[in-house]
Design a protein around this motif. Structure first.
Motif, PDB file in Angstrom:
ATOM      1  N   MET A  88     -11.052  -0.691   0.360  1.00 43.87           N
ATOM      2  CA  MET A  88     -10.959  -0.948  -1.076  1.00 43.87           C
ATOM      3  C   MET A  88     -10.984   0.333  -1.900  1.00 43.87           C
ATOM      4  O   MET A  88     -10.702   0.303  -3.088  1.00 43.87           O
ATOM      5  N   ARG A  89     -11.279   1.471  -1.258  1.00 41.15           N
ATOM      6  CA  ARG A  89     -11.232   2.721  -2.019  1.00 41.15           C
ATOM      7  C   ARG A  89      -9.802   3.036  -2.466  1.00 41.15           C
ATOM      8  O   ARG A  89      -9.595   3.891  -3.312  1.00 41.15           O
ATOM      9  N   THR A  90      -8.838   2.323  -1.879  1.00 42.27           N
ATOM     10  CA  THR A  90      -7.443   2.474  -2.299  1.00 42.27           C
ATOM     11  C   THR A  90      -7.205   1.848  -3.667  1.00 42.27           C
ATOM     12  O   THR A  90      -6.219   2.138  -4.329  1.00 42.27           O
ATOM     13  N   PHE A  91      -8.103   0.929  -4.086  1.00 39.71           N
ATOM     14  CA  PHE A  91      -7.920   0.223  -5.360  1.00 39.71           C
ATOM     15  C   PHE A  91      -8.933   0.731  -6.377  1.00 39.71           C
ATOM     16  O   PHE A  91      -9.863   1.452  -6.041  1.00 39.71           O
ATOM     17  N   LYS A  92      -8.722   0.327  -7.650  1.00 39.99           N
ATOM     18  CA  LYS A  92      -9.703   0.742  -8.652  1.00 39.99           C
ATOM     19  C   LYS A  92     -10.122  -0.444  -9.516  1.00 39.99           C
ATOM     20  O   LYS A  92      -9.466  -1.499  -9.516  1.00 39.99           O
ATOM     21  N   ASP A  93     -11.221  -0.242 -10.200  1.00 33.99           N
ATOM     22  CA  ASP A  93     -11.804  -1.293 -11.026  1.00 33.99           C
ATOM     23  C   ASP A  93     -10.747  -1.875 -11.974  1.00 33.99           C
ATOM     24  O   ASP A  93      -9.984  -1.141 -12.597  1.00 33.99           O
ATOM     25  N   GLY A  94     -10.706  -3.203 -12.073  1.00 27.63           N
ATOM     26  CA  GLY A  94      -9.785  -3.840 -13.004  1.00 27.63           C
ATOM     27  C   GLY A  94      -8.399  -4.124 -12.444  1.00 27.63           C
ATOM     28  O   GLY A  94      -7.572  -4.745 -13.123  1.00 27.63           O
ATOM     29  N   ASP A  95      -8.151  -3.697 -11.196  1.00 27.96           N
ATOM     30  CA  ASP A  95      -6.822  -3.936 -10.603  1.00 27.96           C
ATOM     31  C   ASP A  95      -6.538  -5.431 -10.453  1.00 27.96           C
ATOM     32  O   ASP A  95      -7.443  -6.233 -10.192  1.00 27.96           O
ATOM     33  N   GLU A  96      -5.260  -5.782 -10.607  1.00 30.66           N
ATOM     34  CA  GLU A  96      -4.811  -7.131 -10.245  1.00 30.66           C
ATOM     35  C   GLU A  96      -4.042  -7.014  -8.941  1.00 30.66           C
ATOM     36  O   GLU A  96      -3.195  -6.146  -8.790  1.00 30.66           O
ATOM     37  N   ILE A  97      -4.355  -7.891  -7.993  1.00 34.13           N
ATOM     38  CA  ILE A  97      -3.721  -7.786  -6.672  1.00 34.13           C
ATOM     39  C   ILE A  97      -3.054  -9.117  -6.318  1.00 34.13           C
ATOM     40  O   ILE A  97      -3.691 -10.170  -6.403  1.00 34.13           O
ATOM     41  N   TYR A  98      -1.796  -9.054  -5.936  1.00 37.69           N
ATOM     42  CA  TYR A  98      -1.054 -10.245  -5.516  1.00 37.69           C
ATOM     43  C   TYR A  98      -1.041 -10.301  -3.988  1.00 37.69           C
ATOM     44  O   TYR A  98      -0.670  -9.337  -3.320  1.00 37.69           O
ATOM     45  N   ILE A  99      -1.469 -11.444  -3.450  1.00 35.02           N
ATOM     46  CA  ILE A  99      -1.574 -11.580  -1.994  1.00 35.02           C
ATOM     47  C   ILE A  99      -0.745 -12.787  -1.542  1.00 35.02           C
ATOM     48  O   ILE A  99      -1.008 -13.920  -1.957  1.00 35.02           O
ATOM     49  N   GLU A 100       0.222 -12.536  -0.701  1.00 30.02           N
ATOM     50  CA  GLU A 100       1.123 -13.603  -0.253  1.00 30.02           C
ATOM     51  C   GLU A 100       1.299 -13.552   1.264  1.00 30.02           C
ATOM     52  O   GLU A 100       1.076 -12.525   1.888  1.00 30.02           O
ATOM     53  N   PRO A 101       1.763 -14.662   1.848  1.00 27.10           N
ATOM     54  CA  PRO A 101       2.024 -14.655   3.296  1.00 27.10           C
ATOM     55  C   PRO A 101       3.324 -13.919   3.620  1.00 27.10           C
ATOM     56  O   PRO A 101       4.107 -13.622   2.714  1.00 27.10           O
ATOM     57  N   TRP A 102       3.538 -13.626   4.922  1.00 35.94           N
ATOM     58  CA  TRP A 102       4.867 -13.160   5.354  1.00 35.94           C
ATOM     59  C   TRP A 102       5.872 -14.235   4.927  1.00 35.94           C
ATOM     60  O   TRP A 102       5.635 -15.420   5.130  1.00 35.94           O
ATOM     61  N   ARG A 103       6.982 -13.837   4.366  1.00 34.90           N
ATOM     62  CA  ARG A 103       7.986 -14.840   3.994  1.00 34.90           C
ATOM     63  C   ARG A 103       9.248 -14.630   4.827  1.00 34.90           C
ATOM     64  O   ARG A 103       9.933 -13.624   4.683  1.00 34.90           O
ATOM     65  N   ALA A 104       9.515 -15.591   5.707  1.00 40.00           N
ATOM     66  CA  ALA A 104      10.721 -15.550   6.534  1.00 40.00           C
ATOM     67  C   ALA A 104      10.935 -16.947   7.103  1.00 40.00           C
ATOM     68  O   ALA A 104       9.959 -17.639   7.408  1.00 40.00           O
ATOM     69  N   ARG A 105      12.195 -17.346   7.229  1.00 38.64           N
ATOM     70  CA  ARG A 105      12.480 -18.687   7.747  1.00 38.64           C
ATOM     71  C   ARG A 105      11.897 -18.851   9.151  1.00 38.64           C
ATOM     72  O   ARG A 105      11.423 -19.919   9.514  1.00 38.64           O
ATOM     73  N   ALA A 106      11.933 -17.779   9.924  1.00 39.21           N
ATOM     74  CA  ALA A 106      11.463 -17.875  11.307  1.00 39.21           C
ATOM     75  C   ALA A 106       9.935 -17.791  11.424  1.00 39.21           C
ATOM     76  O   ALA A 106       9.399 -17.879  12.529  1.00 39.21           O
ATOM     77  N   PHE A 107       9.244 -17.589  10.313  1.00 41.26           N
ATOM     78  CA  PHE A 107       7.768 -17.582  10.284  1.00 41.26           C
ATOM     79  C   PHE A 107       7.274 -18.669   9.328  1.00 41.26           C
ATOM     80  O   PHE A 107       6.783 -18.352   8.235  1.00 41.26           O
ATOM     81  N   PRO A 108       7.366 -19.945   9.668  1.00 41.36           N
ATOM     82  CA  PRO A 108       6.924 -20.982   8.719  1.00 41.36           C
ATOM     83  C   PRO A 108       5.435 -20.852   8.371  1.00 41.36           C
ATOM     84  O   PRO A 108       4.625 -20.492   9.224  1.00 41.36           O
ATOM     85  N   VAL A 109       5.103 -21.124   7.123  1.00 43.95           N
ATOM     86  CA  VAL A 109       3.709 -21.067   6.687  1.00 43.95           C
ATOM     87  C   VAL A 109       2.938 -22.231   7.306  1.00 43.95           C
ATOM     88  O   VAL A 109       3.382 -23.374   7.271  1.00 43.95           O
ATOM     89  N   VAL A 110       1.794 -21.938   7.895  1.00 45.73           N
ATOM     90  CA  VAL A 110       0.925 -22.984   8.446  1.00 45.73           C
ATOM     91  C   VAL A 110      -0.056 -23.429   7.368  1.00 45.73           C
ATOM     92  O   VAL A 110      -0.250 -24.623   7.126  1.00 45.73           O
ATOM     93  N   ARG A 111      -0.660 -22.471   6.708  1.00 45.44           N
ATOM     94  CA  ARG A 111      -1.580 -22.755   5.608  1.00 45.44           C
ATOM     95  C   ARG A 111      -1.884 -21.448   4.875  1.00 45.44           C
ATOM     96  O   ARG A 111      -2.121 -20.421   5.515  1.00 45.44           O
ATOM     97  N   ASP A 112      -1.886 -21.480   3.569  1.00 47.05           N
ATOM     98  CA  ASP A 112      -2.195 -20.304   2.747  1.00 47.05           C
ATOM     99  C   ASP A 112      -1.441 -19.045   3.251  1.00 47.05           C
ATOM    100  O   ASP A 112      -0.240 -18.971   3.139  1.00 47.05           O
ATOM    101  N   LEU A 113      -2.206 -18.113   3.836  1.00 47.13           N
ATOM    102  CA  LEU A 113      -1.600 -16.854   4.261  1.00 47.13           C
ATOM    103  C   LEU A 113      -1.273 -16.835   5.764  1.00 47.13           C
ATOM    104  O   LEU A 113      -0.832 -15.825   6.301  1.00 47.13           O
TER     105      LEU A 113
END
Lengths: 249, 637
Positions: A88-113
């Motif tokens: 987390m030292r890579t980030f700083k106070d107040g940052d907004e972070i977007y977190i998503e799963p791998w997106r690819a047809r050959a990697f279907p989402v099972v749940r969340d990420l």
């Protein structure tokens, strides 16, 4: 530090999914990214909400289980770093972070990420090995391998099968993953007997799984936590073409 | 019950040959009539599943990972031992055997260890043939380095990723068999129970972690290769999912658990940085080839390491153990670090750390050579701590790493439940009370590639296998029990998460049953653990349902088993009134603080029989016979 997270929530493969916003307080700079998510999940459990499902295991950057797109980049902003080794030292106070799963047809989402990367296993099943039964082997030193070849094989073999290359590619191509295994076994003498059929069969399976083709963006190389070079894709293409023309390299 | 270890007669270097000659064979046409379940796809499981399928058996392999390539064998960094003597430095099968028995503090079975040393050479050959990219010299020949507890260079390696490359070799062999249709691989399936029919292991119950479905799978034999139980301490170098469930459930079905108190604390891990910490990271033992370990001579010395002059540093391993120095075995190096920190001379936050310093090696060899040898480990250290070890010495502290104890097995690697075989870290057999570095990979692959393929044939050749239907009452009852346990856990709906219980249990175990143990602490733990378990079953909360991917439920089920297993560990540690290897009882030490064994009373394997939750298990003893190695005080001075 305090952070605002926007995390992809999806209850299953059929659900459409959406980004949900969470605030996390008092994040220490020494935490890993996944430990920060652990803290969020403990909070969610305490509030009676469902924790965020994400894949992870060794937390040492070697098992290849973890993987998520962090602010648009697979495994986050640091080069050659898996999400579990991102701190987390890579980030700083107040940052907004977007977190998503791998997106690819050959990697279907099972749940969340969490996504299903079984397609990678099926590519390996088509030729990512040397056909040698236990007990067949001769003494290990009867086959000298020049150090540079052994090093090149190791460079390719370092692939952890995480899928970041696919997630980074605009075509969701699995070329770097497939090329890494073909490059590893093609760099050592043990892999020569099946070199031609290996390239052909693995590439055909890659296509059958629904991965896209390569259009030379090199996003895969930039995202690879093990720094595997896109040069191996060139070697794979060479092996594939030579196989298609019936050659044996 | 009399524990029969089935060690063949004859001189030690002929036992395995003789045994293989005596074992009955299953002819090729009949092999396909036998089915085997392999649980776990790490080194031992993958190599066993692939090899048995090559022989023609019907194999079903199970892993809780999304792919068979992810098991924690992958994290082993440093290397794999083999008695190749390529370095011409005096190594031999005998010497590897001797080092391992001595390294295990004379608590391992001689015959098993000798077999391990014999087949070690075949493992390297097999892996080379698979294309594993071992490090090589410029002439193209295989390279070696040294590891703790040995005075020869017999460790083969693939950069700092040896475990990964060996596992990928075994995984690829397994994938080949899956592609050929010889192995049916079940991903994302966690073993919930062992099915025992007419006294024989005949199947398992699993939970599909994606759909939640609980189901039975039948076979003629079951192989557990499910790793160790280090995560009972919550913080360890194990992966997050590593757990004791498979072996513990087998224990509850009758398999004896041997020497559970033998746990290995690895001396070179990155110190803990906060309460949120989820795991500890190992820095490979190979670093001790070139790194020198030291602490300040004076208590409470807060100066930066480069401000402390040479004369005020204590290179305590070199001082205390001059012949092995920084390459002293793990248990000894860990205790020495603890001793220095307990003495107030530790460094870093809380004084829980010692320096691992590369400045001499960098001066001698240059930064480039060091980067070539350890580059990825240095990068990893910097990523985690934010400090550059090329300029500042690493700070390290001991952490739980490996468990030598495991299910009791005979020479054939079969437990006391007929048809239940146990391989790799999950069994107890080869490392005694302390494992030497680079021997875990060796044992996992020895068991899977070169032992079980022979010994399982001997079991099948005995015959007498009648088919068991999934509809039979005993199978259905075992499935129902697993379903009920899941429902019970989900219905508690209390206030505390499984993680919070796990963390609390881990703290009890580390404080009372960790690097040093004593009667008072163990007695307290035996009082506290059942209370915590009671609280768990009253107050745990598992959000979500059982019919979906539910990571809280997975963890809850594992923690529930740890809460029972922890008691077993403490019983074992309490009964063993001696210090040996990884088991250090403070009451039993020499004047200079070394472990004091009691060979008169404790030269045996302690195999425990389950008698019910919260009820004291029954001890069975297998006496250890040392016919080839003289029992001696283990000295590395």
């Amino acid at each position: 530090m305090n952070l605002r997270l926007h995390i992809w929530r999806q209850s299953g493969p059929q659900d459409t999914g959406m980004l949900k916003t969470y605030d996390v307080a008092n994040v220490s700079e020494h935490m890993s990214f996944l430990e920060m998510l652990d803290v969020l999940n403990e909070d969610l459990i305490a509030k009676g909400e469902l924790p965020v499902a994400f894949d992870h295991d060794c937390r040492e950057g070697i098992c290849g289980t973890c993987g998520m797109v962090i602010n648009g980049r697979p495994h986050g902003p640091l080069a050659r770093t898996t999400a579990c080794q991102l701190h987390m030292r890579t980030f700083k106070d107040g940052d907004e972070i977007y977190i998503e799963p791998w997106r690819a047809r050959a990697f279907p989402v099972v749940r969340d990420l969490v996504v299903d990367r079984g397609s990678f296993d099926r590519i390996i099943q088509k030729g990512g090995f040397v056909s040698v039964n236990t007990g067949n082997a001769q003494d290990g030193n009867t086959l000298p391998i020049p150090k540079l070849d052994a090093d090149r094989a190791m460079d390719a073999a370092a692939c952890i099968g995480c899928g970041a290359c696919v997630a980074a590619c605009p075509n969701a191509s699995a070329m770097l993953f497939t090329a890494a295994k073909i490059g590893h076994l093609g760099s050592v003498p043990q892999g020569q007997a099946e070199r031609s059929t290996r390239a052909m069969n693995m590439v055909l399976q890659m296509d059958a799984e629904g991965f896209g083709a390569c259009t030379n963006h090199y996003e895969c190389e930039a995202a690879c936590p093990k720094g595997i070079s896109a040069d191996f894709i060139a070697q794979m293409n060479k092996d594939f073409v030579s196989s298609a023309f019936g050659g044996r390299d | 019950m009399d524990l029969k270890n089935h060690i063949p007669s004859g001189p030690i270097d002929q036992k395995w040959d003789k045994h293989r000659a005596d074992l009955k064979l299953v002819n090729p046409a009949n092999k396909r009539k036998f089915s085997v379940i392999v649980v776990g796809t790490g080194l031992a499981g993958s190599s066993a599943a692939a090899t048995l399928a090559e022989l023609g058996y019907n194999v079903q392999a199970f892993t809780y990972h999304d792919s068979a390539r992810r098991a924690h064998s992958i994290a082993a960094q440093g290397g794999i031992n083999a008695a190749k003597n390529y370095q011409n430095d005096g190594d031999s099968v005998w010497r590897l055997f001797y080092d391992t028995v001595k390294g295990g503090d004379f608590r391992a079975r001689e015959a098993n260890v000798h077999r391990l040393a014999e087949v070690s050479v075949n493992i390297i050959d097999q892996c080379v043939a698979q294309g594993v990219p071992f490090a090589r010299e410029y002439g193209g020949y295989l390279s070696n380095r040294s590891f703790g507890g040995a005075q020869v260079s017999r460790t083969f390696y693939a950069r700092g990723q040896t475990g990964q490359q060996l596992l990928l070799g075994a995984y690829q062999a397994l994938m080949r068999q899956v592609g050929l249709g010889k192995v049916k691989l079940h991903n994302k399936q966690e073993m919930m129970d062992l099915i025992v029919v007419d006294g024989r292991a005949r199947g398992i119950v699993t939970r599909n972690m994606v759909t939640g479905k609980v189901e039975s799978h039948m076979a003629d034999a079951v192989i557990l290769a499910t790793g160790g139980y280090g995560n009972v301490f919550y913080l360890s170098t194990n992966a997050m999912a590593c757990n004791v469930t498979a072996t513990y459930r087998a224990h509850k079905r009758g398999a004896f658990f041997a020497n559970p108190c033998y746990t290995q604390i690895h001396p070179t891990c990155i110190p803990q940085s906060g309460d949120y910490q989820s795991k500890l990271t190992l820095m490979s033992e190979s670093l001790r080839n070139d790194g020198r370990i030291w602490v300040p001579k004076n208590k409470g010395d807060k100066r930066a390491p480069d401000q402390i002059p040479e004369s005020e540093r204590d290179y305590y391993l070199e001082r205390k153990y001059p012949s092995f120095g920084n390459l002293s075995p793990r248990d000894i190096a860990s205790r020495a670090a603890k001793e220095a920190c307990d003495d107030g001379r530790g460094v870093g936050p809380g004084g829980l750390g010692v320096y691992l310093d590369f400045s001499d090696a960098i001066k001698r060899l240059g930064e480039k050579v060091i980067a070539d040898r350890y580059g990825n480990l240095f990068e990893m250290y910097e990523r985690i701590t934010g400090e550059n070890p090329y300029h500042v010495p690493m700070r390290i502290y001991p952490a739980v790493h490996y468990t030598m104890g495991g299910l009791w097995v005979d020479y054939n690697l079969m437990s006391n439940v007929p048809g239940l075989f146990v391989l790799g870290e999950a069994n107890f057999s080869d490392h005694g009370a302390n494992r030497l570095g680079a021997s875990a990979l060796m044992q996992g692959l020895a068991d899977g590639y070169f032992v079980i393929p022979y010994t399982i044939g001997g079991y099948f050749a005995q015959g007498g296998f009648s088919p068991v239907s999934q509809d039979s009452p005993v199978v259905q009852a075992t499935v129902r029990e697993a379903e009920e346990k899941i429902q019970k856990l989900l219905s508690i709906n209390g206030k505390r998460s499984p993680t919070s219980f796990h963390r609390e249990l881990g703290k009890i175990m580390w404080d009372k049953c960790g690097m040093a143990r004593n009667e008072k602490g163990l007695t307290e733990a035996l009082k506290r653990i059942p209370e915590l378990r009671e609280e768990f079953w009253q107050d745990v909360v598992i959000p979500g349902s059982g019919a979906e991917l539910n990571q809280s439920l997975e963890l809850g089920l594992r923690v529930a088993d740890f809460l029972e297993f922890a008691e077993l560990m403490c019983y074992d540690a309490l009964h063993r009134n001696e210090s040996c290897g990884g088991h250090f009882r403070e009451e039993y030490q020499t004047e200079d603080g070394e472990a004091k064994r009691n060979d008169e009373e404790f030269a045996y394997v302690g195999a425990w029989e389950y008698t019910g939750v919260g009820s004291k298990p029954t001890l069975h003893k297998e006496q250890l016979e040392f016919e080839n190695v003289q029992l001696a005080t283990r000295s590395y001075k």
